[in-house]
Write a protein that holds these residues in place. Structure first.
Motif, PDB file in Angstrom:
ATOM      1  N   CYS A  95       0.497  -1.353  -0.181  1.00  0.00           N
ATOM      2  CA  CYS A  95       0.084   0.028  -0.059  1.00  0.00           C
ATOM      3  C   CYS A  95       0.902   1.132   0.263  1.00  0.00           C
ATOM      4  CB  CYS A  95      -1.122  -0.057   0.845  1.00  0.00           C
ATOM      5  SG  CYS A  95      -0.062   0.800   2.596  1.00  0.00           S
ATOM      6  N   PRO A  96       0.274   2.243  -0.452  1.00  0.00           N
ATOM      7  CA  PRO A  96       1.203   3.532  -0.235  1.00  0.00           C
ATOM      8  C   PRO A  96       1.212   4.692   0.494  1.00  0.00           C
ATOM      9  CG  PRO A  96      -1.142   3.715  -1.396  1.00  0.00           C
ATOM     10  CD  PRO A  96      -0.893   2.539  -0.836  1.00  0.00           C
ATOM     11  N   LEU A  97       2.407   4.992   0.696  1.00  0.00           N
ATOM     12  CA  LEU A  97       2.267   5.837   1.937  1.00  0.00           C
ATOM     13  C   LEU A  97       2.082   7.562   1.094  1.00  0.00           C
ATOM     14  CD1 LEU A  97       6.031   4.741   2.992  1.00  0.00           C
ATOM     15  CD2 LEU A  97       4.182   4.248   4.208  1.00  0.00           C
ATOM     16  N   GLU A  98       1.897   7.882   2.455  1.00  0.00           N
ATOM     17  CA  GLU A  98       1.522   9.340   2.031  1.00  0.00           C
ATOM     18  C   GLU A  98       1.364  10.794   2.549  1.00  0.00           C
ATOM     19  OE1 GLU A  98      -2.469   9.592   0.566  1.00  0.00           O
ATOM     20  OE2 GLU A  98      -3.401  11.930   0.814  1.00  0.00           O
ATOM     21  N   VAL A  99       1.782  11.547   2.677  1.00  0.00           N
ATOM     22  CA  VAL A  99       2.569  12.706   3.702  1.00  0.00           C
ATOM     23  C   VAL A  99       1.964  13.647   3.578  1.00  0.00           C
ATOM     24  CG1 VAL A  99       4.283  14.556   3.681  1.00  0.00           C
ATOM     25  CG2 VAL A  99       4.567  12.378   2.217  1.00  0.00           C
ATOM     26  N   ASN A 100       0.883  14.127   5.217  1.00  0.00           N
ATOM     27  CA  ASN A 100       0.254  14.754   4.984  1.00  0.00           C
ATOM     28  C   ASN A 100       0.213  15.985   6.604  1.00  0.00           C
ATOM     29  OD1 ASN A 100      -2.366  15.246   6.726  1.00  0.00           O
ATOM     30  ND2 ASN A 100      -3.290  15.344   4.839  1.00  0.00           N
ATOM     31  N   ILE A 101       0.712  16.290   6.509  1.00  0.00           N
ATOM     32  CA  ILE A 101       1.402  17.146   7.644  1.00  0.00           C
ATOM     33  C   ILE A 101       0.426  18.077   8.291  1.00  0.00           C
ATOM     34  CG2 ILE A 101       3.628  16.334   6.968  1.00  0.00           C
ATOM     35  CD1 ILE A 101       4.707  19.202   5.953  1.00  0.00           C
ATOM     36  N   LYS A 134     -13.744  15.759   3.047  1.00  0.00           N
ATOM     37  CA  LYS A 134     -15.179  16.644   3.643  1.00  0.00           C
ATOM     38  C   LYS A 134     -14.796  16.964   5.421  1.00  0.00           C
ATOM     39  CE  LYS A 134     -18.251  14.256   1.233  1.00  0.00           C
ATOM     40  NZ  LYS A 134     -19.908  13.886   1.253  1.00  0.00           N
ATOM     41  N   PHE A 135     -15.230  17.818   5.807  1.00  0.00           N
ATOM     42  CA  PHE A 135     -15.737  18.578   7.256  1.00  0.00           C
ATOM     43  C   PHE A 135     -14.689  18.262   7.430  1.00  0.00           C
ATOM     44  CE2 PHE A 135     -17.963  14.313   5.926  1.00  0.00           C
ATOM     45  CZ  PHE A 135     -19.495  14.989   6.530  1.00  0.00           C
ATOM     46  N   LEU A 136     -12.817  18.604   6.784  1.00  0.00           N
ATOM     47  CA  LEU A 136     -12.042  19.119   7.418  1.00  0.00           C
ATOM     48  C   LEU A 136     -11.679  20.891   6.626  1.00  0.00           C
ATOM     49  CD1 LEU A 136     -10.012  18.760   9.255  1.00  0.00           C
ATOM     50  CD2 LEU A 136      -8.673  17.215   7.709  1.00  0.00           C
ATOM     51  N   LYS A 137     -11.359  21.896   7.366  1.00  0.00           N
ATOM     52  CA  LYS A 137     -11.249  23.197   7.060  1.00  0.00           C
ATOM     53  C   LYS A 137      -9.670  23.472   6.504  1.00  0.00           C
ATOM     54  CE  LYS A 137     -15.025  26.189   8.719  1.00  0.00           C
ATOM     55  NZ  LYS A 137     -16.179  25.998   9.957  1.00  0.00           N
ATOM     56  N   SER A 138      -8.747  23.053   7.611  1.00  0.00           N
ATOM     57  CA  SER A 138      -7.323  22.658   7.128  1.00  0.00           C
ATOM     58  C   SER A 138      -7.402  22.248   6.239  1.00  0.00           C
ATOM     59  CB  SER A 138      -6.621  22.235   8.754  1.00  0.00           C
ATOM     60  OG  SER A 138      -6.757  21.215   8.386  1.00  0.00           O
ATOM     61  N   ASN A 139      -5.862  22.456   5.684  1.00  0.00           N
ATOM     62  CA  ASN A 139      -5.005  22.065   4.926  1.00  0.00           C
ATOM     63  C   ASN A 139      -4.701  21.332   4.448  1.00  0.00           C
ATOM     64  OD1 ASN A 139      -4.599  24.330   2.668  1.00  0.00           O
ATOM     65  ND2 ASN A 139      -2.922  24.704   3.847  1.00  0.00           N
ATOM     66  N   ARG A 140      -4.794  20.187   5.946  1.00  0.00           N
ATOM     67  CA  ARG A 140      -4.665  18.690   5.379  1.00  0.00           C
ATOM     68  C   ARG A 140      -5.856  18.173   4.469  1.00  0.00           C
ATOM     69  NH1 ARG A 140      -2.947  16.622  11.021  1.00  0.00           N
ATOM     70  NH2 ARG A 140      -1.759  14.861   9.485  1.00  0.00           N
ATOM     71  N   LYS A 141      -6.682  19.078   4.321  1.00  0.00           N
ATOM     72  CA  LYS A 141      -8.382  17.987   3.826  1.00  0.00           C
ATOM     73  C   LYS A 141      -7.814  17.840   2.226  1.00  0.00           C
ATOM     74  CE  LYS A 141      -9.680  22.342   1.546  1.00  0.00           C
ATOM     75  NZ  LYS A 141      -9.988  23.534   2.299  1.00  0.00           N
ATOM     76  N   TYR A 142      -6.487  17.999   2.458  1.00  0.00           N
ATOM     77  CA  TYR A 142      -5.931  17.757   0.552  1.00  0.00           C
ATOM     78  C   TYR A 142      -5.587  16.835   0.336  1.00  0.00           C
ATOM     79  CZ  TYR A 142      -7.354  22.939  -0.483  1.00  0.00           C
ATOM     80  OH  TYR A 142      -7.684  24.193  -1.071  1.00  0.00           O
ATOM     81  N   VAL A 143      -5.937  15.725   0.056  1.00  0.00           N
ATOM     82  CA  VAL A 143      -5.095  14.467  -0.583  1.00  0.00           C
ATOM     83  C   VAL A 143      -5.245  13.995  -2.259  1.00  0.00           C
ATOM     84  CG1 VAL A 143      -6.444  13.468   1.965  1.00  0.00           C
ATOM     85  CG2 VAL A 143      -7.788  13.801   0.180  1.00  0.00           C
ATOM     86  N   ASN A 144      -4.108  12.327  -1.902  1.00  0.00           N
ATOM     87  CA  ASN A 144      -4.285  12.140  -2.837  1.00  0.00           C
ATOM     88  C   ASN A 144      -5.165  11.669  -3.777  1.00  0.00           C
ATOM     89  OD1 ASN A 144      -2.497  10.270  -5.486  1.00  0.00           O
ATOM     90  ND2 ASN A 144      -1.212  11.686  -4.193  1.00  0.00           N
ATOM     91  N   PRO A 145      -5.649  11.386  -5.696  1.00  0.00           N
ATOM     92  CA  PRO A 145      -6.341  10.629  -5.650  1.00  0.00           C
ATOM     93  C   PRO A 145      -5.945   9.098  -5.895  1.00  0.00           C
ATOM     94  CG  PRO A 145      -5.558  11.573  -7.330  1.00  0.00           C
ATOM     95  CD  PRO A 145      -4.534  12.768  -5.984  1.00  0.00           C
ATOM     96  N   ASN A 146      -4.563   8.316  -5.390  1.00  0.00           N
ATOM     97  CA  ASN A 146      -4.340   7.406  -5.184  1.00  0.00           C
ATOM     98  C   ASN A 146      -3.798   6.779  -4.082  1.00  0.00           C
ATOM     99  OD1 ASN A 146      -4.532   7.024  -8.227  1.00  0.00           O
ATOM    100  ND2 ASN A 146      -3.003   7.937  -8.297  1.00  0.00           N
ATOM    101  N   GLY A 147      -4.399   7.502  -2.990  1.00  0.00           N
ATOM    102  CA  GLY A 147      -4.424   7.395  -1.274  1.00  0.00           C
ATOM    103  C   GLY A 147      -5.499   7.310  -0.501  1.00  0.00           C
ATOM    104  N   ILE A 148      -5.225   8.449   0.092  1.00  0.00           N
ATOM    105  CA  ILE A 148      -6.026   8.798   0.923  1.00  0.00           C
ATOM    106  C   ILE A 148      -7.547   9.168   0.283  1.00  0.00           C
ATOM    107  CG2 ILE A 148      -7.291  10.623   2.594  1.00  0.00           C
ATOM    108  CD1 ILE A 148      -4.046  10.364   4.028  1.00  0.00           C
ATOM    109  N   PHE A 149      -7.471   9.576  -0.718  1.00  0.00           N
ATOM    110  CA  PHE A 149      -9.182   9.678  -1.393  1.00  0.00           C
ATOM    111  C   PHE A 149     -10.032   8.893  -1.496  1.00  0.00           C
ATOM    112  CE2 PHE A 149     -12.067  10.789  -5.375  1.00  0.00           C
ATOM    113  CZ  PHE A 149     -12.206  11.880  -4.416  1.00  0.00           C
TER     114      PHE A 149
END
Ligand code: ATP
Length: 244
Positions: A95-101, A134-149
């Motif tokens: 499975c992938p690793l996805e950076v989210n800080i 959805k349901f997250l205001k901070s920049n952490r809402k952005y995700v990768n389409p082949n990952g967390i999305f």
């Protein structure tokens, strides 16, 4: 150089990893404070993996093996503390690793990615501004389409409660590692491993390697027999016993 004979060797070695992470540009200075909070709870837990944490690790292993599309979310503290284990886990689960800080910085995201690639990671994703949960205001809402999305199970070692809650509201199952059984992350996650990430990761990897031979119904039974709420209560009781 900390002598191995030092009574607090492991704790000091771990601190050094976080400090090194800051020097390398992969960990934020805020990560120091988060680490300090973790250390305090580890002290109260006796700095060892409890039987309750072992139960959570077993349930987490079963859930990760049953997942259709698991993803491992990586922040600056996690990358500094357990880079090799993150890669072993992603290889084991394919499975992938996805950076989210938390403290968003494109520069730091790329540094974390390169750091993991240097250690041999095969698939490290970065957030993509075209995709968000959805349901997250901070920049952490952005995700990768082949990952967390598109993930059904997200492993988020050391997380903040807002994002854990948002991932759950987006229909995902969340596995967290958090030394603080009272944190919002610990309370909201599907499975909470109340342990130090530096101890829990290797046990998680060993358990998944063992459970790979199990059939689906055996894995499902492990999850059915697990109760996160009562496990958290037991972790708190354990801390109270240690205090008294
Ligand atoms: P929440 O938003 O979930 O209530 P918080 O604001 O207390 O959490 P953060 O500062 O976002 O927490 O993240 C730090 C969390 O990570 C703390 O709960 C801390 O106990 C935990 N933590 C820090 N270092 C470790 C570690 N090495 N292993 C496991 N947990 C850790």
């Amino acid at each position: 150089m900390i002598p191995k004979s030092h009574p607090r060797y492991e704790s000091l070695r771990t601190r050094d990893l976080i400090v090194e992470g800051i020097k390398k540009g992969i960990t934020s200075t805020h990560g120091l404070i988060a680490h300090g909070r973790g250390e305090a709870f580890d002290y109260l837990l006796g700095e060892k993996t409890t039987d309750f944490a072992k139960k959570s690790i077993e349930a987490a292993s079963a859930l990760l093996l049953l997942a259709k599309y698991p993803v491992i979310s990586v922040n600056g503290n996690v990358a500094a503390l357990v880079p090799k284990e993150l890669i072993q886990l992603s290889n084991l689960l394919s499975c992938p690793l996805e950076v989210n800080i938390f403290n968003t910085s494109k520069n730091r995201e790329i540094k974390i990615k390169n750091y993991l690639l240097k250690y041999g990671a095969k698939n490290v994703l970065l957030p993509d501004k075209k995709y968000k949960i959805k349901f997250l205001k901070s920049n952490r809402k952005y995700v990768n389409p082949n990952g967390i999305f598109k993930a059904d199970v997200v492993f988020v070692p050391l997380e903040d409660g807002n994002r854990t809650g948002a991932l759950i509201k987006n229909g995902k199952k969340v596995i967290a590692i958090d030394l603080n059984p009272l944190s919002r992350t610990a309370q909201k996650a599907t499975i909470t491993i109340v342990d130090n990430i530096t101890r829990a990761m290797s046990l998680l990897i060993k358990t998944i390697a063992k459970y790979k031979k199990y059939n689906k119904s055996k894995l499902k039974k492990i999850i059915i027999n697990y109760n996160n709420k009562s496990n958290l209560k037991n972790s708190l009781k354990y801390i109270l016993q240690n205090l008294s």
